[in-house]
Design an enzyme around this catalytic site. Structure first.
Site, PDB file in Angstrom:
ATOM      1  N   LEU A 160      29.445 -26.334  57.491  1.00 22.44           N
ATOM      2  CA  LEU A 160      30.397 -26.935  58.437  1.00 22.44           C
ATOM      3  C   LEU A 160      29.981 -26.603  59.870  1.00 22.44           C
ATOM      4  CD1 LEU A 160      33.057 -28.643  57.899  1.00 22.44           C
ATOM      5  CD2 LEU A 160      34.268 -26.643  58.788  1.00 22.44           C
ATOM      6  N   ARG A 162      27.862 -28.467  63.382  1.00 22.69           N
ATOM      7  CA  ARG A 162      28.186 -29.625  64.237  1.00 22.69           C
ATOM      8  C   ARG A 162      28.353 -30.897  63.408  1.00 22.69           C
ATOM      9  NH1 ARG A 162      24.077 -26.610  67.592  1.00 22.69           N
ATOM     10  NH2 ARG A 162      22.780 -27.120  65.804  1.00 22.69           N
ATOM     11  N   ARG A 183      28.473 -19.564  55.010  1.00 21.87           N
ATOM     12  CA  ARG A 183      28.326 -18.160  54.607  1.00 21.87           C
ATOM     13  C   ARG A 183      29.539 -17.340  55.019  1.00 21.87           C
ATOM     14  NH1 ARG A 183      22.358 -17.674  56.879  1.00 21.87           N
ATOM     15  NH2 ARG A 183      23.408 -18.998  58.418  1.00 21.87           N
ATOM     16  N   ARG A 240      18.458 -31.668  54.383  1.00 21.73           N
ATOM     17  CA  ARG A 240      17.024 -31.602  54.091  1.00 21.73           C
ATOM     18  C   ARG A 240      16.850 -31.714  52.588  1.00 21.73           C
ATOM     19  NH1 ARG A 240      16.208 -32.755  58.588  1.00 21.73           N
ATOM     20  NH2 ARG A 240      15.084 -31.572  60.200  1.00 21.73           N
ATOM     21  N   ASP A 264      19.444 -39.278  52.098  1.00 24.19           N
ATOM     22  CA  ASP A 264      18.673 -39.687  53.271  1.00 24.19           C
ATOM     23  C   ASP A 264      17.405 -38.843  53.403  1.00 24.19           C
ATOM     24  OD1 ASP A 264      18.334 -41.163  55.739  1.00 24.19           O
ATOM     25  OD2 ASP A 264      18.862 -39.318  56.811  1.00 24.19           O
ATOM     26  N   GLU A 269       8.909 -36.072  51.419  1.00 23.73           N
ATOM     27  CA  GLU A 269       8.965 -37.406  52.060  1.00 23.73           C
ATOM     28  C   GLU A 269       7.556 -37.867  52.435  1.00 23.73           C
ATOM     29  OE1 GLU A 269      11.753 -36.911  55.282  1.00 23.73           O
ATOM     30  OE2 GLU A 269      13.337 -36.318  53.913  1.00 23.73           O
ATOM     31  N   HIS A 287      15.286 -41.339  55.561  1.00 28.32           N
ATOM     32  CA  HIS A 287      15.499 -40.337  56.625  1.00 28.32           C
ATOM     33  C   HIS A 287      15.844 -41.022  57.957  1.00 28.32           C
ATOM     34  CE1 HIS A 287      14.327 -35.955  57.826  1.00 28.32           C
ATOM     35  NE2 HIS A 287      15.241 -36.429  58.648  1.00 28.32           N
TER      36      HIS A 287
HETATM   37  P1  NAP Z   1      24.388 -26.441  62.603  1.00 29.32           P
HETATM   38  O1  NAP Z   1      25.460 -26.739  63.588  1.00 29.32           O
HETATM   39  O2  NAP Z   1      23.477 -25.280  62.863  1.00 29.32           O
HETATM   40  O3  NAP Z   1      25.078 -26.287  61.175  1.00 29.32           O
HETATM   41  C1  NAP Z   1      24.431 -25.711  60.092  1.00 29.32           C
HETATM   42  C2  NAP Z   1      25.501 -25.247  59.110  1.00 29.32           C
HETATM   43  O4  NAP Z   1      24.831 -24.754  57.939  1.00 29.32           O
HETATM   44  C3  NAP Z   1      26.390 -24.118  59.628  1.00 29.32           C
HETATM   45  O5  NAP Z   1      27.725 -24.433  59.356  1.00 29.32           O
HETATM   46  C4  NAP Z   1      25.971 -22.905  58.803  1.00 29.32           C
HETATM   47  O6  NAP Z   1      27.067 -22.039  58.625  1.00 29.32           O
HETATM   48  C5  NAP Z   1      25.576 -23.616  57.508  1.00 29.32           C
HETATM   49  N1  NAP Z   1      24.751 -22.799  56.623  1.00 29.32           N
HETATM   50  C6  NAP Z   1      23.564 -22.240  56.882  1.00 29.32           C
HETATM   51  N2  NAP Z   1      23.128 -21.574  55.796  1.00 29.32           N
HETATM   52  C7  NAP Z   1      24.074 -21.735  54.840  1.00 29.32           C
HETATM   53  C8  NAP Z   1      24.195 -21.278  53.506  1.00 29.32           C
HETATM   54  N3  NAP Z   1      23.254 -20.530  52.926  1.00 29.32           N
HETATM   55  N4  NAP Z   1      25.298 -21.648  52.805  1.00 29.32           N
HETATM   56  C9  NAP Z   1      26.254 -22.415  53.373  1.00 29.32           C
HETATM   57  N5  NAP Z   1      26.185 -22.862  54.640  1.00 29.32           N
HETATM   58  C10 NAP Z   1      25.111 -22.513  55.362  1.00 29.32           C
HETATM   59  O7  NAP Z   1      23.415 -27.692  62.447  1.00 29.32           O
HETATM   60  P2  NAP Z   1      23.778 -29.249  62.583  1.00 29.32           P
HETATM   61  O8  NAP Z   1      23.506 -29.707  63.958  1.00 29.32           O
HETATM   62  O9  NAP Z   1      25.092 -29.516  61.963  1.00 29.32           O
HETATM   63  O10 NAP Z   1      22.611 -29.854  61.645  1.00 29.32           O
HETATM   64  C11 NAP Z   1      22.573 -29.503  60.275  1.00 29.32           C
HETATM   65  C12 NAP Z   1      21.268 -29.951  59.639  1.00 29.32           C
HETATM   66  O11 NAP Z   1      21.282 -31.355  59.447  1.00 29.32           O
HETATM   67  C13 NAP Z   1      19.997 -29.712  60.467  1.00 29.32           C
HETATM   68  O12 NAP Z   1      19.546 -28.383  60.378  1.00 29.32           O
HETATM   69  C14 NAP Z   1      19.033 -30.707  59.875  1.00 29.32           C
HETATM   70  O13 NAP Z   1      18.301 -30.114  58.831  1.00 29.32           O
HETATM   71  C15 NAP Z   1      19.937 -31.796  59.298  1.00 29.32           C
HETATM   72  N6  NAP Z   1      19.774 -33.081  60.004  1.00 29.32           N
HETATM   73  C16 NAP Z   1      19.301 -34.155  59.329  1.00 29.32           C
HETATM   74  C17 NAP Z   1      19.161 -35.364  59.985  1.00 29.32           C
HETATM   75  C18 NAP Z   1      18.654 -36.580  59.260  1.00 29.32           C
HETATM   76  O14 NAP Z   1      18.022 -37.414  59.888  1.00 29.32           O
HETATM   77  N7  NAP Z   1      18.943 -36.740  57.977  1.00 29.32           N
HETATM   78  C19 NAP Z   1      19.466 -35.473  61.321  1.00 29.32           C
HETATM   79  C20 NAP Z   1      19.942 -34.355  61.982  1.00 29.32           C
HETATM   80  C21 NAP Z   1      20.107 -33.148  61.309  1.00 29.32           C
HETATM   81  P3  NAP Z   1      26.894 -20.463  58.424  1.00 29.32           P
HETATM   82  O15 NAP Z   1      25.779 -20.031  59.339  1.00 29.32           O
HETATM   83  O16 NAP Z   1      28.248 -19.908  58.826  1.00 29.32           O
HETATM   84  O17 NAP Z   1      26.614 -20.243  56.994  1.00 29.32           O
HETATM   85  C1  8YV Z   2      14.928 -36.910  62.751  1.00 29.20           C
HETATM   86  C2  8YV Z   2      16.169 -34.837  61.864  1.00 29.20           C
HETATM   87  O1  8YV Z   2      14.616 -37.770  61.730  1.00 29.20           O
HETATM   88  O2  8YV Z   2      17.108 -33.919  63.826  1.00 29.20           O
HETATM   89  C3  8YV Z   2      16.656 -33.696  62.688  1.00 29.20           C
HETATM   90  O3  8YV Z   2      16.612 -32.557  62.205  1.00 29.20           O
HETATM   91  O4  8YV Z   2      15.801 -34.669  60.755  1.00 29.20           O
HETATM   92  C4  8YV Z   2      16.206 -36.222  62.405  1.00 29.20           C
HETATM   93  O5  8YV Z   2      17.018 -36.346  63.508  1.00 29.20           O
HETATM   94  C5  8YV Z   2      13.788 -36.063  63.127  1.00 29.20           C
HETATM   95  O6  8YV Z   2      14.081 -35.203  64.154  1.00 29.20           O
HETATM   96  C6  8YV Z   2      12.608 -36.875  63.571  1.00 29.20           C
HETATM   97  O7  8YV Z   2      11.518 -36.050  63.513  1.00 29.20           O
END
Ligand code: NAP
Ligand code: 8YV
Length: 328
Positions: A160, A162, A183, A240, A264, A269, A287
């Protein structure tokens, strides 16, 4: 990309480690002495002969900066990621060398959350499957099967942060009963906190994965978690591919031990396992969660502002947290 007066005070080369948004590549080349590593005939030769000239590296979240590249750059002071994830770079190793690291938080949160909720509706209401059914000329011949209601369901959010919070806000509008697992419980949040991914899966109809990637979350969605989700349960992953035990997911889909999945991101990939490609109960996306004109422009702008700040003032604008959540 809006940047009129970039002035370089840190002498040295900016190394572009991976392909980036074209507008960002153009801006980097226009304002800094930038070398595109992947476009060189022999990147290893360049690193050996000119690695000492590089002061900043810019890379995508998916590629990061490998240990080998980092080690070849003795004057490197900053690694700028285009994307919020940065598990592809060993941040502890970088910090030990005095290299600061940035990412692009917040600017992509809305679009990723939009896509997560869209994917959840798609897989539960079978929208992509219905599209295929119409295109195949099956409408009027065989009835399309009934789907599952999404509004009002119990949705578990794994992570939970951003993005997870933005998903929860959207789900509130659907009358969903949101619970989450991190956590430690998030202060000031009313949603029910569950201590493990398995307990969360057990308590929900759909599990949406938004945790950070990296070693700390590898395989967090295990066979046991999928079994806890159960034959009526749906999985959505926008985090991921490494977070989900992919062979276990394929097995669960094939045996109908979960109802469906919308993905996604994948372990390797752009390779998608056959068992997922062949299932009509799986929504597959390449993705694209942050891939809108608006969000990618904002990510490019933020990455550029990080490079500019480092090259002019020696600091980054959006450095990653000191204790990075799950990386290395
Ligand atoms: P964030 O604000 O750092 O949130 C990460 C969350 O993961 C935190 O709530 C953290 O809480 C939780 N977490 C970490 N380890 C954990 C565990 N072992 N068990 C349970 N919860 C855990 O990051 P965000 O901006 O929301 O982004 C999250 C992720 O989305 C990125 O790191 C990236 O991999 C992915 N993403 C994917 C795309 C896409 O294109 N598909 C785009 C953007 C981001 P605690 O630290 O309290 O455990
Ligand atoms: C993009 C992402 O696909 O922000 C991330 O962590 O996985 C996605 O926003 C990536 O950054 C492009 O390389």
């Amino acid at each position: 990309m809006p940047n009129s007066s970039l002035r370089t005070s840190t002498p040295g080369t900016v190394l572009q480690v991976s392909a980036l948004l074209p507008a960002l590549e153009d801006a980097l080349s226009e304002h800094f002495h930038t070398v595109r590593l992947t476009e060189l005939p022999d990147p290893a030769d360049y690193l050996r002969d000119h690695g000492k000239d590089v002061v900043a590296a810019v890379t995508s979240a998916r590629v990061g900066v490998s240990d080998a590249v980092m080690d070849a750059l003795p004057r490197l002071g900053a690694i700028v990621h285009f994307g919020v994830g940065y598990e592809t770079t060993d941040v502890i190793r970088a910090r030990a060398r005095g290299i600061d690291v940035s990412n692009t938080p917040d600017v992509l949160t809305d679009c990723v959350a939009d896509l997560a909720v869209g994917a959840l509706i798609d897989v539960m209401r079978r929208m992509s499957a219905a599209d295929r059914y119409v295109r195949a000329g099956n409408w009027g011949t065989t009835p399309f099967p009934l789907a599952s209601r999404m509004s009002g369901k119990r949705v578990g959010i794994l992570g939970l942060g951003r993005i997870g919070r933005a998903v929860a806000q959207r789900l509130d509008g659907f009358g969903a009963q949101v619970a989450y697992c991190t956590r430690s419980p998030v202060p000031g949040v009313d949603y029910r906190h569950l201590p493990t991914a398995e307990a969360l899966a057990e308590a929900c109809d759909a599990l949406v994965v938004t945790v950070a990637g990296g070693h700390g979350t590898k395989g967090l969605v295990s066979a046991a978690v999928l079994d806890a989700l159960g034959p009526e349960g749906y999985l959505v992953n926008v985090a991921r591919g490494s977070v989900v035990d992919e062979p276990a997911l394929v097995a669960a889909i094939e045996a109908e031990r979960i109802a469906g999945a919308a993905l996604d991101v994948f372990a390797d990939e752009p390779n998608v396992p056959r068992g997922l490609l062949e299932s009509d109960r799986v929504v597959l996306l390449p993705h694209i969660a942050s891939a809108t004109h608006e969000t990618r422009a904002a990510m490019g702008d933020l990455a550029l502002r990080n490079v500019r700040r480092f090259m002019t003032e020696g600091i980054l604008l959006t450095p990653v947290p000191e204790a990075s959540p799950t990386t290395h």
